[in-house]
Write an enzyme that holds these catalytic residues in place. Structure first.
Site, PDB file in Angstrom:
ATOM      1  N   PHE A  73       3.208  17.517  29.861  1.00  0.00           N
ATOM      2  CA  PHE A  73       3.613  16.837  28.614  1.00  0.00           C
ATOM      3  C   PHE A  73       5.067  17.228  28.317  1.00  0.00           C
ATOM      4  O   PHE A  73       5.415  17.644  27.211  1.00  0.00           O
ATOM      5  CB  PHE A  73       2.715  17.219  27.442  1.00  0.00           C
ATOM      6  CG  PHE A  73       1.240  17.102  27.721  1.00  0.00           C
ATOM      7  CD1 PHE A  73       0.569  15.904  27.579  1.00  0.00           C
ATOM      8  CD2 PHE A  73       0.512  18.214  28.138  1.00  0.00           C
ATOM      9  CE1 PHE A  73      -0.801  15.802  27.835  1.00  0.00           C
ATOM     10  CE2 PHE A  73      -0.852  18.119  28.395  1.00  0.00           C
ATOM     11  CZ  PHE A  73      -1.502  16.922  28.248  1.00  0.00           C
TER      12      PHE A  73
ATOM     13  N   ASP B 107       4.969  13.862  32.616  1.00  0.00           N
ATOM     14  CA  ASP B 107       4.730  13.160  31.359  1.00  0.00           C
ATOM     15  C   ASP B 107       4.311  11.731  31.690  1.00  0.00           C
ATOM     16  O   ASP B 107       4.770  11.151  32.679  1.00  0.00           O
ATOM     17  CB  ASP B 107       5.987  13.152  30.484  1.00  0.00           C
ATOM     18  CG  ASP B 107       5.668  12.911  29.016  1.00  0.00           C
ATOM     19  OD1 ASP B 107       5.764  13.862  28.216  1.00  0.00           O
ATOM     20  OD2 ASP B 107       5.316  11.762  28.661  1.00  0.00           O
ATOM     21  N   SER B 108       3.428  11.170  30.867  1.00  0.00           N
ATOM     22  CA  SER B 108       2.953   9.798  31.097  1.00  0.00           C
ATOM     23  C   SER B 108       3.974   8.757  30.682  1.00  0.00           C
ATOM     24  O   SER B 108       3.831   7.575  30.997  1.00  0.00           O
ATOM     25  CB  SER B 108       1.636   9.560  30.346  1.00  0.00           C
ATOM     26  OG  SER B 108       1.833   9.723  28.953  1.00  0.00           O
TER      27      SER B 108
ATOM     28  N   CYS C 231      -0.559  21.534  18.456  1.00  0.00           N
ATOM     29  CA  CYS C 231       0.219  21.169  17.271  1.00  0.00           C
ATOM     30  C   CYS C 231      -0.637  20.363  16.293  1.00  0.00           C
ATOM     31  O   CYS C 231      -0.116  19.724  15.382  1.00  0.00           O
ATOM     32  CB  CYS C 231       1.470  20.382  17.662  1.00  0.00           C
ATOM     33  SG  CYS C 231       1.128  18.804  18.468  1.00  0.00           S
TER      34      CYS C 231
ATOM     35  N   ASP D 157       1.628  21.731  26.624  1.00  0.00           N
ATOM     36  CA  ASP D 157       2.104  21.449  25.260  1.00  0.00           C
ATOM     37  C   ASP D 157       1.809  19.989  24.926  1.00  0.00           C
ATOM     38  O   ASP D 157       2.715  19.155  24.847  1.00  0.00           O
ATOM     39  CB  ASP D 157       3.602  21.743  25.166  1.00  0.00           C
ATOM     40  CG  ASP D 157       4.150  21.558  23.761  1.00  0.00           C
ATOM     41  OD1 ASP D 157       3.354  21.629  22.801  1.00  0.00           O
ATOM     42  OD2 ASP D 157       5.368  21.336  23.619  1.00  0.00           O
TER      43      ASP D 157
ATOM     44  N   ARG E  71      10.556  28.306  23.859  1.00  0.00           N
ATOM     45  CA  ARG E  71      11.300  27.995  25.084  1.00  0.00           C
ATOM     46  C   ARG E  71      12.113  29.211  25.538  1.00  0.00           C
ATOM     47  O   ARG E  71      12.195  29.504  26.738  1.00  0.00           O
ATOM     48  CB  ARG E  71      12.219  26.788  24.850  1.00  0.00           C
ATOM     49  CG  ARG E  71      11.490  25.455  24.771  1.00  0.00           C
ATOM     50  CD  ARG E  71      12.462  24.286  24.772  1.00  0.00           C
ATOM     51  NE  ARG E  71      13.046  24.045  23.471  1.00  0.00           N
ATOM     52  CZ  ARG E  71      12.600  23.149  22.585  1.00  0.00           C
ATOM     53  NH1 ARG E  71      11.527  22.430  22.861  1.00  0.00           N
ATOM     54  NH2 ARG E  71      13.211  22.964  21.436  1.00  0.00           N
TER      55      ARG E  71
END
Length: 395
Positions: A230, A252-253, A339, A299, A214
């Site tokens: 995301f 984002d969902s 990830c 991400d 970040r």
């Protein structure tokens, strides 16, 4: 010394343990003592009858997570030495008592020789998470010793393992405070404030592992239009705002994530009109919105939690990065991550390479990213290197 039940290895299956690898797979066992239950501490015995390790037994692919290669009691002294070692390392690298923030990971499973245990610190609150039944059963002694070791650094311990032990509904433990409870849910990272949702949020409430990435994004954000896919709680978005981005879109969902992202931006940049958040599926957003951006962050959550899902995960990374590359302006920058522990660095890089070729874009790698120092990798456990990232310059 407490008498532990025993599990027995097949001939030759001790070789990885001689190299101090902390996992024993079920296929390496020849048999186990009767009465061994999920989460029990067991002694591991080689074919010739020698002791080689001590750890938590569990059903599934990983049969034993090794706590010690010495035949010793797993008592207060054991937990104290491991927790003190973890804290000592964070102090040595300037994270535990940082001037610019109070968010850090104190215990990172195998990386701190405590497989199955995660402890994250948010100000005066430590959030503890068990990823094995063995660690779940040890939660009370770990909490007690943790308070001793941390001293004035923490006042609260929140236990959060409902989602990490999904198959064991009979364990009888809900998320909640084990100590304290009057905890401020705002913590600070590099001078920026964030609400931490340790009750219902993903992981322990925040993605600590992206802290340094970040900060890197902040340096590239000035004057750019930024898309944070995301976004979860909006970490990259907040840093982009401070970096001088001219526009930041967070996607984002999860409606809860979007609410937190908006709240975090507002807390740091009140009434700032540069930010807009979208509660929408990432792939749908990239398909249906034709706006181009100067900087995009991809991400996603883990596409492959197990090797059986590897093929589909790689296809997913290709598809996602292709869509991202199609939405980036010439001269733009793409931060892209995986990830998924089952996807290694070379496989992820190959997926991004394929996406770049399909998008017909000229792409150069500026940075190769990974997890920060408070998420250490046990040198005997290379599987612990789970976070992989690339920063790309796209023509």
């Amino acid at each position: 010394m407490e008498k532990f039940k025993q599990v027995y290895l097949k001939k030759g299956k001790e070789e990885s343990l001689k190299r101090f690898h902390p996992w024993i797979f079920s296929g390496a066992l020849s048999h186990i003592d009767s009465g061994v239950e999920e989460g029990d501490l067991v002694r591991v015995i080689t074919k010739d009858g020698s002791f080689i390790a001590l750890g938590h037994y569990q059903t599934g692919s990983i049969a034993v997570r090794v706590l010690s290669f010495e035949d010793r009691p797993i008592d207060d002294d054991f937990w104290r030495s491991r927790l003190e070692s973890a804290l000592r390392m964070r102090i040595a690298i300037g994270i535990a008592d940082g001037i610019n923030g109070n968010i850090y990971r104190l215990v990172h499973g195998e990386g701190d020789n405590l497989p199955g245990l995660i402890i994250d610190c948010y100000g005066k609150t430590a959030v503890m998470q068990a990823h094995s039944v063995g660690m779940h059963r040890c939660r009370k002694i770990i909490s007690r010793i943790l308070l001793e070791v941390m001293g004035s650094r923490i006042e609260n311990i929140f236990y959060k393992s409902e989602t990490t032990l999904p198959l064991y509904d009979d364990l009888g433990e809900e998320n909640g405070f084990m100590y304290g409870g009057n905890a401020d849910d705002v913590a600070v990272e590099n001078g920026l404030k964030f609400h931490i949702d340790w009750l219902k949020g993903q992981k322990t409430g925040f993605f600590i592992d992206q802290r340094e990435n970040r900060s890197l994004l902040e340096k590239y954000a000035s004057g750019r239009s930024v898309l944070n896919m995301f976004c979860y709680t909006g970490g990259f978005s907040v840093y982009a705002m401070r970096g001088g981005a001219k526009l930041v879109h967070s996607v984002d969902s999860s409606a809860k994530a979007i609410e937190l992202a908006r709240s975090n931006v507002e807390m740091n940049f009140p009434r700032d009109k540069r930010h807009e958040a979208f509660d929408e599926d990432a792939f749908k957003f990239l398909d249906e919105h034709d706006e181009k951006y100067d900087l995009i962050v991809l991400d996603p959550p883990a596409f492959a939690k197990h090797r059986s899902a590897l093929h589909n995960a790689l296809k997913g990374y290709i598809r996602l990065n292709l869509k991202g590359l199609q939405r980036i302006q010439p001269g733009g920058i793409l931060f892209t991550f995986s990830c998924s522990q089952a996807v290694n660095k070379d496989q992820f890089r190959a997926a991004v390479f394929t996406a770049a070729a399909q998008a017909h874009r000229r792409v150069r790698i500026l940075h190769q990213l990974h997890q920060p120092a408070d998420h250490p990798i046990n040198i005997y456990h290379p599987e612990g290197e789970y976070l992989k990232g690339l920063v790309l310059y796209v023509e």
